[in-house]
Scaffold this motif. Structure first.
Motif, PDB file in Angstrom:
ATOM      1  N   PHE A 268      20.523  39.157 -43.994  1.00 27.26           N
ATOM      2  CA  PHE A 268      20.187  37.738 -43.912  1.00 27.26           C
ATOM      3  C   PHE A 268      19.003  37.559 -42.969  1.00 27.26           C
ATOM      4  N   LEU A 269      17.873  37.123 -43.508  1.00 24.78           N
ATOM      5  CA  LEU A 269      16.669  36.883 -42.720  1.00 24.78           C
ATOM      6  C   LEU A 269      16.515  35.385 -42.513  1.00 24.78           C
ATOM      7  N   ASP A 270      16.906  34.921 -41.329  1.00 28.21           N
ATOM      8  CA  ASP A 270      16.864  33.493 -41.026  1.00 28.21           C
ATOM      9  C   ASP A 270      15.483  33.121 -40.480  1.00 28.21           C
ATOM     10  N   GLU A 271      15.084  31.864 -40.710  1.00 31.08           N
ATOM     11  CA  GLU A 271      13.797  31.339 -40.239  1.00 31.08           C
ATOM     12  C   GLU A 271      12.637  32.206 -40.710  1.00 31.08           C
ATOM     13  N   ILE A 272      12.668  32.595 -41.969  1.00 33.35           N
ATOM     14  CA  ILE A 272      11.629  33.473 -42.512  1.00 33.35           C
ATOM     15  C   ILE A 272      10.275  32.780 -42.560  1.00 33.35           C
ATOM     16  N   GLY A 273      10.269  31.460 -42.545  1.00 33.14           N
ATOM     17  CA  GLY A 273       9.006  30.718 -42.588  1.00 33.14           C
ATOM     18  C   GLY A 273       8.170  30.877 -41.332  1.00 33.14           C
ATOM     19  N   ASN A 274       8.755  31.436 -40.280  1.00 31.55           N
ATOM     20  CA  ASN A 274       8.023  31.603 -39.019  1.00 31.55           C
ATOM     21  C   ASN A 274       7.145  32.850 -38.986  1.00 31.55           C
ATOM     22  N   LEU A 275       7.242  33.720 -40.005  1.00 29.29           N
ATOM     23  CA  LEU A 275       6.457  34.958 -40.007  1.00 29.29           C
ATOM     24  C   LEU A 275       4.985  34.680 -40.297  1.00 29.29           C
ATOM     25  N   LEU A 277       1.141  35.979 -41.615  1.00 31.14           N
ATOM     26  CA  LEU A 277       0.768  36.666 -42.861  1.00 31.14           C
ATOM     27  C   LEU A 277       0.834  38.184 -42.763  1.00 31.14           C
ATOM     28  N   PRO A 278       0.363  38.828 -41.673  1.00 35.99           N
ATOM     29  CA  PRO A 278       0.468  40.291 -41.603  1.00 35.99           C
ATOM     30  C   PRO A 278       1.923  40.781 -41.660  1.00 35.99           C
ATOM     31  N   LEU A 279       2.835  40.080 -40.987  1.00 37.60           N
ATOM     32  CA  LEU A 279       4.242  40.481 -41.015  1.00 37.60           C
ATOM     33  C   LEU A 279       4.864  40.210 -42.381  1.00 37.60           C
ATOM     34  N   GLN A 280       4.415  39.137 -43.023  1.00 38.61           N
ATOM     35  CA  GLN A 280       4.897  38.847 -44.380  1.00 38.61           C
ATOM     36  C   GLN A 280       4.543  40.005 -45.323  1.00 38.61           C
ATOM     37  N   SER A 281       3.353  40.569 -45.133  1.00 34.89           N
ATOM     38  CA  SER A 281       2.903  41.676 -45.974  1.00 34.89           C
ATOM     39  C   SER A 281       3.796  42.902 -45.793  1.00 34.89           C
ATOM     40  N   LYS A 282       4.114  43.219 -44.542  1.00 31.66           N
ATOM     41  CA  LYS A 282       4.980  44.371 -44.264  1.00 31.66           C
ATOM     42  C   LYS A 282       6.378  44.159 -44.837  1.00 31.66           C
ATOM     43  N   LEU A 283       6.880  42.931 -44.712  1.00 32.11           N
ATOM     44  CA  LEU A 283       8.206  42.629 -45.243  1.00 32.11           C
ATOM     45  C   LEU A 283       8.209  42.725 -46.770  1.00 32.11           C
ATOM     46  N   ALA A 310      16.481  32.327 -45.332  1.00 28.91           N
ATOM     47  CA  ALA A 310      16.665  30.905 -45.058  1.00 28.91           C
ATOM     48  C   ALA A 310      15.509  30.389 -44.216  1.00 28.91           C
ATOM     49  N   THR A 311      15.205  29.110 -44.370  1.00 24.48           N
ATOM     50  CA  THR A 311      14.178  28.473 -43.554  1.00 24.48           C
ATOM     51  C   THR A 311      14.342  26.959 -43.609  1.00 24.48           C
ATOM     52  N   ASN A 312      13.852  26.300 -42.565  1.00 23.46           N
ATOM     53  CA  ASN A 312      13.811  24.832 -42.566  1.00 23.46           C
ATOM     54  C   ASN A 312      12.415  24.330 -42.903  1.00 23.46           C
ATOM     55  N   MET A 313      11.518  25.256 -43.245  1.00 25.13           N
ATOM     56  CA  MET A 313      10.137  24.909 -43.538  1.00 25.13           C
ATOM     57  C   MET A 313       9.929  24.786 -45.055  1.00 25.13           C
ATOM     58  N   ASN A 322      -1.966  28.253 -47.843  1.00 23.60           N
ATOM     59  CA  ASN A 322      -2.301  29.661 -47.586  1.00 23.60           C
ATOM     60  C   ASN A 322      -1.737  30.177 -46.259  1.00 23.60           C
ATOM     61  N   THR A 323      -0.579  29.656 -45.866  1.00 21.43           N
ATOM     62  CA  THR A 323       0.089  30.160 -44.661  1.00 21.43           C
ATOM     63  C   THR A 323       1.344  30.963 -45.003  1.00 21.43           C
ATOM     64  N   PHE A 324       1.652  31.026 -46.299  1.00 15.91           N
ATOM     65  CA  PHE A 324       2.787  31.868 -46.730  1.00 15.91           C
ATOM     66  C   PHE A 324       2.439  32.486 -48.073  1.00 15.91           C
ATOM     67  N   ARG A 325       2.758  33.769 -48.208  1.00 16.82           N
ATOM     68  CA  ARG A 325       2.381  34.515 -49.411  1.00 16.82           C
ATOM     69  C   ARG A 325       3.201  34.046 -50.616  1.00 16.82           C
ATOM     70  N   GLN A 326       2.488  33.750 -51.691  1.00 12.54           N
ATOM     71  CA  GLN A 326       3.172  33.300 -52.899  1.00 12.54           C
ATOM     72  C   GLN A 326       4.028  34.412 -53.502  1.00 12.54           C
ATOM     73  N   ASP A 327       3.523  35.661 -53.461  1.00  9.80           N
ATOM     74  CA  ASP A 327       4.291  36.751 -54.048  1.00  9.80           C
ATOM     75  C   ASP A 327       5.572  37.025 -53.251  1.00  9.80           C
ATOM     76  N   LEU A 328       5.555  36.743 -51.936  1.00  7.48           N
ATOM     77  CA  LEU A 328       6.771  36.909 -51.139  1.00  7.48           C
ATOM     78  C   LEU A 328       7.792  35.827 -51.499  1.00  7.48           C
ATOM     79  N   VAL A 329       7.312  34.607 -51.727  1.00  4.20           N
ATOM     80  CA  VAL A 329       8.230  33.535 -52.160  1.00  4.20           C
ATOM     81  C   VAL A 329       8.919  33.933 -53.455  1.00  4.20           C
ATOM     82  N   TYR A 330       8.154  34.487 -54.401  1.00 12.80           N
ATOM     83  CA  TYR A 330       8.739  34.898 -55.673  1.00 12.80           C
ATOM     84  C   TYR A 330       9.809  35.977 -55.476  1.00 12.80           C
TER      85      TYR A 330
END
Length: 474
Positions: A268-275, A277-283, A310-313, A322-330
């Protein structure tokens, strides 16, 4: 008749005082009763003696005994033990788990065997030795305690089974909004689909994540939660993927990352919206490949996880910005679950409020069990920007500060609508009820919840103000 107790020297017995609990002795010989009571009172909490066996039903109905010492013969010239067996059955009918030790001056092996078959725990012959009698009673008392422990465990097991069979036992609510959430959980839980839980702070996103895990095929394996907002960028890879000893300063030993720990279970990755872009890529790389490599190692390892985020964002808006990767959302939202804010399910507030008041009344040893009608109206009208978490904290505070048996509106004086909420709307209205409610609320807030001072400032009596408080649900 003191001779019924052996005159042999008393051996030192290492018993804790009063460990024998409540002892009931039934014998028609008063000397026996007196001598036994004098011997046992040091080792038992209570020693109850009775010479008339016909009082056994009364004694059993009005008392609880750890061990019962029962004479087998109550009539002169009778040595068969039939009376003892009769009263043994009477005792066991009333308490099938009673620990009964039969005593007689006319015993043999055959009678002892029969006594055990009939349900007695042990058999003691007169005259008994003091140390042997106490040892026998100690063993019998421990047996009784084991019966009680088994009963307690059975009750706990039954309650646990009942709780486990309750759907969504940790998520309280009966509103249509929360029922829709339950339906989605039911559909998605038994799959391995990635789930994204969206909702404001305090709406219970982690509870939903745990409910998904508990109803999944992975429920017997680990649930690992990670607060992504609390992980610094420098520790991100170490926390999620692990590291080898010596791979960086302070890496004093090998450490498994959260992905590795969650193998075969749920992550469970909570508050994922806080990452960023570089960390989003690694994840994203780890999620796509289902492989992780510890820092300092060249060997990757496959991980089998069920991913819940999960996120509240507003991730979709972040994608557009362009602050969150679309491919990660998918990748993370095969199924989305939107949790309603508490103001969108106000019919659940009484259930939640009563749940929390019971918890904190017990925790703080208060006798508060209910809410005044006006109090509940106030709780349902408030906007709850902090949602269930804010409600929980508000009730805890009210329980701590209240000296009454029920919570009144003034126990929640600290709840006032923030700018931009309903109070702002009421300032722009000419509705007299709304204006009156707003003025009263301001007076109460300005006077720190003191009803007398607020009433004086408003030019009202306390009784008049209370009527208005009830009218407006303040």
């Amino acid at each position: 008749m003191v001779g019924i107790i052996s005159d042999s020297p008393l051996i030192k017995i290492d018993f804790v005082e009063k460990e024998l609990g409540n002892i009931l002795i039934i014998d028609d010989d008063e000397d026996v009763l007196f001598a036994a009571k004098m011997l046992l009172k040091k080792y038992a909490q209570n020693v109850i003696i009775e010479k008339d066996p016909r009082k056994i039903p009364f004694l059993m109905n009005n008392g609880s005994y750890d061990v019962i010492l029962l004479d087998m013969n109550f009539s002169k010239d009778i040595t068969s033990g039939k009376e003892g067996f009769y009263w043994l059955q009477q005792i066991l009918e009333r308490d099938p788990k009673a620990v009964v030790i039969l005593i007689t001056a006319f015993g043999d092996v055959e009678m002892a065997v029969k006594a055990l078959k009939e349900g007695a725990t042990d058999f003691v012959l007169k005259p008994w030795q003091n140390e042997k009698l106490i040892a026998t009673l100690s063993t019998a008392s421990k047996l009784k305690k084991s019966y009680q422990e088994v009963d307690t465990l059975k009750t706990a097991k039954k309650q646990l089974e009942h709780d486990l069979n309750q759907p969504f036992k940790d998520i309280i609510g009966e509103s249509e909004a929360i029922k829709n959430v339950f339906k989605i959980i039911d559909k998605v839980a038994k799959t391995d689909a990635n789930v994204l839980i969206l909702g404001e702070n305090g709406t219970g996103k982690e509870l939903v994540a745990r409910a998904i895990h508990q109803r999944s095929l992975r429920k017997d394996n680990v649930f690992v939660g990670v607060d992504m907002g609390a992980i610094t960028e420098t520790l991100f890879e170490s926390e999620l993927f692990g590291h080898k000893k010596g791979s960086f300063t302070d890496a004093k030993e090998d450490r498994a990352g959260r992905f590795e720990v969650a193998h075969k279970g749920s992550l469970f990755l909570d508050e994922i919206g806080n990452l960023n872009l570089p960390l989003q890529s690694k994840l994203l790389t780890a999620i796509q490949s289902r492989e992780v490599t510890r820092i300092g190692s060249n060997k990757s390892m496959t991980v089998d996880i069920r991913l819940i985020c999960a996120t509240n964002m507003h991730l979709h808006e972040m994608v557009e910005q362009n602050t969150f990767r679309q491919d990660l959302v998918y990748r993370i939202n095969t199924v989305e679950i939107h949790l309603p804010a508490l103001r969108e399910r106000t019919e659940d507030i009484p259930l939640l409020a009563n749940h929390f008041v019971n918890i904190y009344s017990a925790k703080y040893r208060k006798s508060i069990k209910k809410f005044a009608v006006a109090t509940m109206k106030k709780l349902q009208k408030y906007r709850w920007p902090g949602n269930i978490r804010e409600l929980q904290h508000a009730i805890e505070r009210a329980v701590i500060m209240s000296d009454n048996s029920s919570l009144t509106p003034e126990d929640f004086f600290f709840l006032s609508d923030k700018p931009g909420n309903s109070s702002e709307e009421s300032e722009n209205t000419f509705n007299l009820d709304e204006v009156e409610r707003n003025v009263i609320q301001k007076a109460i807030d300005r006077n720190g919840g003191n009803i007398s001072k607020a009433a004086k400032e408003l030019g009202l009596t306390r009784a008049s103000l209370y009527r208005r408080l009830e009218k407006h649900g303040i």
